[in-house]
Write an enzyme that holds these catalytic residues in place. Structure first.
Site, PDB file in Angstrom:
ATOM      1  N   THR A 109       0.866  -1.175   0.000  1.00 22.63           N
ATOM      2  CA  THR A 109       0.000   0.000   0.000  1.00 22.63           C
ATOM      3  C   THR A 109       0.906   1.230   0.000  1.00 22.63           C
ATOM      4  OG1 THR A 109       0.013   0.336   2.389  1.00 22.63           O
ATOM      5  CG2 THR A 109      -1.549  -1.281   1.532  1.00 22.63           C
ATOM      6  N   LEU A 144      14.728  -3.164  -9.415  1.00 23.75           N
ATOM      7  CA  LEU A 144      16.190  -3.174  -9.617  1.00 23.75           C
ATOM      8  C   LEU A 144      16.903  -3.523  -8.309  1.00 23.75           C
ATOM      9  CD1 LEU A 144      16.797   0.083 -11.732  1.00 23.75           C
ATOM     10  CD2 LEU A 144      16.689  -2.286 -12.532  1.00 23.75           C
ATOM     11  N   ALA A 176      12.197   0.332  -7.976  1.00 26.53           N
ATOM     12  CA  ALA A 176      11.269  -0.795  -8.182  1.00 26.53           C
ATOM     13  C   ALA A 176      11.995  -2.132  -8.046  1.00 26.53           C
ATOM     14  CB  ALA A 176      10.555  -0.663  -9.527  1.00 26.53           C
ATOM     15  N   GLU A 184      13.444  -3.572  -0.763  1.00 31.46           N
ATOM     16  CA  GLU A 184      14.196  -3.342  -2.001  1.00 31.46           C
ATOM     17  C   GLU A 184      13.432  -2.445  -2.971  1.00 31.46           C
ATOM     18  OE1 GLU A 184      16.666  -2.772  -4.115  1.00 31.46           O
ATOM     19  OE2 GLU A 184      17.607  -4.682  -3.608  1.00 31.46           O
ATOM     20  N   LYS A 228      13.940   8.608  -1.758  1.00 31.70           N
ATOM     21  CA  LYS A 228      14.738   7.474  -2.222  1.00 31.70           C
ATOM     22  C   LYS A 228      16.224   7.662  -1.924  1.00 31.70           C
ATOM     23  CE  LYS A 228      11.529   6.038  -5.806  1.00 31.70           C
ATOM     24  NZ  LYS A 228      11.091   6.287  -7.179  1.00 31.70           N
ATOM     25  N   GLY A 285       6.720   0.576 -12.713  1.00 26.69           N
ATOM     26  CA  GLY A 285       5.855  -0.388 -13.408  1.00 26.69           C
ATOM     27  C   GLY A 285       5.471  -1.505 -12.470  1.00 26.69           C
ATOM     28  N   LYS A 332       6.958   3.091   0.932  1.00 22.82           N
ATOM     29  CA  LYS A 332       8.195   3.790   1.311  1.00 22.82           C
ATOM     30  C   LYS A 332       8.069   4.559   2.623  1.00 22.82           C
ATOM     31  CE  LYS A 332       8.745   5.909  -2.848  1.00 22.82           C
ATOM     32  NZ  LYS A 332       8.333   5.074  -3.932  1.00 22.82           N
TER      33      LYS A 332
END
Ligand code: ADP
Ligand code: ASP
Ligand code: MG
Length: 814
Positions: free
Chosen positions: A555, A613, A611, A606, A682, A796, A579
């Site tokens: 969520t 990666l 996303a 992660e 991030k 994505g 996050k």
């Protein structure tokens, strides 16, 4: 001669008794047989219940006696042809009348002594053995009925009397001399003392009767016929994957039964072991199954652990105090105090500091124990040399049993590792010096989980069960569910992982299925599931207490992010795509990481950056292997990349942003992306993972978005961007004039982080990014000039879901 014992379920119905007759018929064609029978299944409990009700003055005992009578009369009617029924019917009626008379007496007195209780329950076996005896006679099979009360001599400890072996053996040798049939039927469980008063051998004691008989007559073998196909690696009612143990030693069987494997009553082994009589455990309902052979040696069979069992209703008594160190006689006084009250000690541990002794006893005796011990140590307690006895209840023992454990190091490590990883707190540990048994005292509420996970650890090379609880079924959530459904079979086959989604929640409803939700129907099932909140969902996860539980947050919700702490506290792994937790104040982020560490579980996120990666994973690998992160340069917003890759002034900036939103790259509120906030989060998470104590307000944001865009609703935002098209156009033109592309770059260097739009010349590392690509450049001690580069789609649903999937696997394979 063989001895066969048939338990309560094996004689629980006329159909079952027919099976018993078939089994015995086959046996006596080869060798004479003694058959020991239990009461019909449930009758001992029912008789006890009658007595208790009568003692409490509750007249319902009469109805209960009627039910018991009817059940026995019906058995006679079904097993014995009508012409021969009448004498048996009246014999049964007479015995049931005695039961009623006894209960009337208990009712009048308002009490049931241990002696009366033994008399009362003895009717269960008395009646069953006579009915079964007559059933054989009705089939034309000659039998002798032996009254166990006349053969098995005990002391007068009613309820669980102790055998007088010598007298018993003599009684058997007398009757054996006169035996004239190939078949003897005798009741289990009951015996008598030297005055001829009925005693019993303890609950489950018919097994013991059979073993006593086998030893007394020197039987060729003893067979315990029950409702399972042998002694199993764990109690099959608790562990669905439990397997039959083909062979086991006397010692191991004894140990397993002492520690709760109800399939055989613990004292049973001793008499047959002394005479080396082999024991078989067989299934009345599947007689051709091989069963378990108990004998002198257990053959090695690959696993050093033979079985797992548990005892519930344990209380731990701890005696502690500085006055105990080095003073002889403390333990003696403790055990004397306990034995003076006939309290049986199940387990003992003492630390080498000698300043505490801990014993495990049955909870029922704990209060009595406290009184006795505190009295025995009253002088020391007064002088504060010893503390009053501490009693802890609601505990259980789980025990690993196996002869071969002594020659295999690492078993206890594996045992306690598995318990620890699953948040099962171990209160005390005992390992016999024989190393045949390692036992741990744990909370009773953890027993099911503990036994299952230990079983998995030691016996199931095949499957490890993982229980997922997923919150959020939007874009990424649905993709994850599809990926899980697709991979379940593969994981089972190639990684021996049984990955099941047990709980699924959206903001309104929660779907739970402990057997695993059918992932092909989750939508319909969730739509029909009851309404619930995240609190009820998480409380449910904690209460279910399933092994290898993983909570997955897909969520963007603050309330969901606030529950991680209490899950990690219970060693439930948390995988977050959300996050919010990691970008909240440093203190909360750190607290969650510490909890994961302290409670031996995983907190993985992660997908918070890039996303699917492998960015955070790589960063951690570098650090753990001793590298140091000196600088990071990154383009981390799939949305901003998309926007600046598509914007060239030919259509309004606002339209390009809207397309990014419609294609699902943006956060629900695209301003979080456009303003740079998402990128700040991030780079902060990366800096924190690299060891910095960074907060949001310390990150410099050189935003290209005018402040007016941040006011009002999302629609206002689009209008305002349209109005400010010239502003965006001029930024683009300035860069294009220099042959540069626009990239929203996050950087971290020397403890400082910054984000902002930069003009990137062709050929630069950050230049060749397409669509929604993300890139991170790590400059480290080992990658000083040429950075370590991670690049690929950074947004994505599919790739994000696969990142979450990878975290789930990481959390479970730890
Ligand atoms: P009976 O009435 O035949 O004496 P019990 O109910 O006393 O039977 O014992 C058989 C039961 O013991 C099984 O049905 C099973 O549920 C339970 N049990 C507990 N631990 C084990 C184990 N390790 N192996 C097999 N059965 C077990
Ligand atoms: N009938 C007794 C009991 O239920 C003894 C036995 O079945 O082994 O405990
Ligand atoms: Mg039994």
């Amino acid at each position: 001669m063989q001895v066969l014992k048939f338990g309560g379920t094996s004689v629980g119905s006329p159909e079952a008794i027919q099976k018993v007759i078939e089994i015995v018929k086959e046996k006596i064609s080869k060798e004479p047989v003694i058959v020991v029978v239990s009461a019909f299944g449930g009758i001992t409990d029912a008789l006890l219940d009658c007595g208790l009700q009568a003692a409490r003055g509750q007249e319902q005992y009469k109805e209960q006696v009627n039910l018991i009578t009817t059940r026995h009369l019906n058995a006679v009617k079904e097993l014995i042809p009508i012409q021969q029924q009448s004498s048996m019917l009246s014999a049964v009626k007479k015995l049931c009348n005695e039961v009623e008379d006894l209960c009337n007496g208990i009712f009048l007195l308002g009490e049931m002594t241990a002696r009366t209780r033994d008399k009362l329950v003895s009717y269960g076996e008395l009646i069953s053995s006579q009915v079964i005896n007559n059933a054989f006679l009705a089939k034309g099979i000659l039998t002798t009925w032996w009254d166990s009360r006349k053969l098995i001599r005990t002391n007068s400890d009613f309820g669980r009397a102790t055998l007088d072996t010598e007298a018993t053996v003599e009684n058997f040798s007398e009757v054996m001399k006169e035996l004239a049939t190939d078949l003897v039927i005798m009741p289990g469980f009951i015996a008598s003392d030297s005055n001829g008063i009925t005693t019993t051998l303890g609950r489950g004691g018919s097994d013991y009767t059979a073993a006593i008989a086998a030893a007394a007559i020197g039987a060729t073998s003893l067979e315990i016929w029950t409702d399972v196909s042998g002694m199993m690696t764990a109690d099959p009612r608790w562990v669905p994957n439990a397997k039959v143990i083909p062979t086991i030693s006397y010692q191991e069987a004894m140990e397993l039964s002492h520690f709760g494997a109800k399939v055989i009553y613990p004292p049973t082994i001793q008499p047959v072991m002394n005479k080396s009589i082999p024991v078989w455990i067989k299934n009345t309902f599947a007689p051709s199954d091989a069963g378990t052979l108990i004998q002198q040696d257990s053959h090695r069979n690959g696993t050093p652990v033979r079985g797992i069992s548990s005892i519930s209703n344990l209380a731990l008594l701890s005696l502690e105090g500085s006055g105990m160190v080095g003073v002889p006689g403390f333990s003696r006084r403790l055990f004397e105090a306990l034995s003076s009250q006939q309290i049986n000690v199940i387990l003992i541990t003492q630390g080498s500091s000698e300043h505490s002794i801990c014993v495990g006893v049955d909870t029922l005796t704990a209060d009595k124990a406290k009184l006795a011990v505190d009295k025995a140590f009253a002088p020391e307690i007064n002088l504060q040399q010893v503390d009053p006895l501490v009693v802890e209840k609601e505990l259980s023992i789980v025990a690993l049993v196996g002869e071969q454990m002594k020659s295999h190091p690492g078993i206890s490590g594996k045992m306690f590792g598995a318990l620890g990883r699953n948040g099962v707190n171990v209160r005390a540990i005992a390992q016999g010096s024989s190393e045949r048994n390692i036992s741990a005292v744990i909370a009773t509420r953890d027993v099911r989980k503990a036994i299952n996970l230990l079983h998995e650890e030691f016996f199931e090379t095949v499957n490890k069960q993982v229980n997922l609880f997923i919150s959020g079924v939007g874009n990424v959530g649905s993709k994850l569910l599809a990926q899980l459904a697709q991979q379940q079979q593969y994981l089972l086959q190639h990684m021996r992982l049984q990955l099941r989604v047990v709980g699924l929640a959206n903001s309104k409803r929660t779907l739970i299925n402990e057997e695993g939700i059918d992932l092909n129907k989750w939508k319909e099932l969730l739509a029909a599931a009851p309404e619930s909140t995240i609190e009820t969902f998480t409380d449910g996860i904690i209460q279910r207490n399933l092994r290898n539980s993983v909570f997955v947050d897909i969520t963007a919700s603050e309330v969901v992010a606030s529950v991680y702490g209490k899950l990690l506290d219970k060693s439930i792994a948390v995988v977050a795509c959300n996050k919010i937790a990691c970008s909240s104040p440093f203190k909360y982020y750190r607290e969650l990481k510490d909890k994961a560490h302290d409670f031996n579980t995983q907190f993985l996120f992660e997908t918070n950056v890039g996303a699917g990666l492998p960015i955070i994973g790589t960063l951690n690998d570098l650090l753990r292997s001793g590298d140091r992160i000196n600088r990071m340069e990154a383009v981390l917003s799939g949305t901003l990349n998309f926007v600046f890759n598509h914007y060239d002034g030919s259509r309004p900036f606002a339209d390009v942003v809207r397309q990014a939103q419609e294609e699902g790259y943006t956060e629900p509120d695209p301003r979080l992306d456009l303003s740079g906030t998402d990128v700040m989060r991030k780079i902060m998470i990366l800096a924190r993972e690299a060891g910095e104590t960074l907060e949001m307000d310390a990150i410099h944001n050189n935003s290209f978005l005018p402040a007016s865009c941040m006011e009002g609703t999302v629609e206002d935002f689009y209008k305002e961007m349209l109005r400010l098209e010239d502003h965006f156009r001029s930024i683009y033109d300035a860069a294009a004039a220099k042959g540069c592309k626009l990239k929203f770059v996050a950087s971290f260097k020397e403890g400082k982080a910054a984000v902002g739009l930069q003009e990137i010349p062709a050929g630069h590392d950050l230049s060749n990014l397409f669509g929604k690509d993300n890139i991170v450049l790590f400059y480290t001690d080992r990658y000083p000039q040429q950075p370590l580069v991670i690049k690929g789609a950074g947004a994505g649903a599919d790739v994000t879901a696969s990142g979450v999937f990878a975290d789930i696997l990481r959390a479970t394979l730890n």
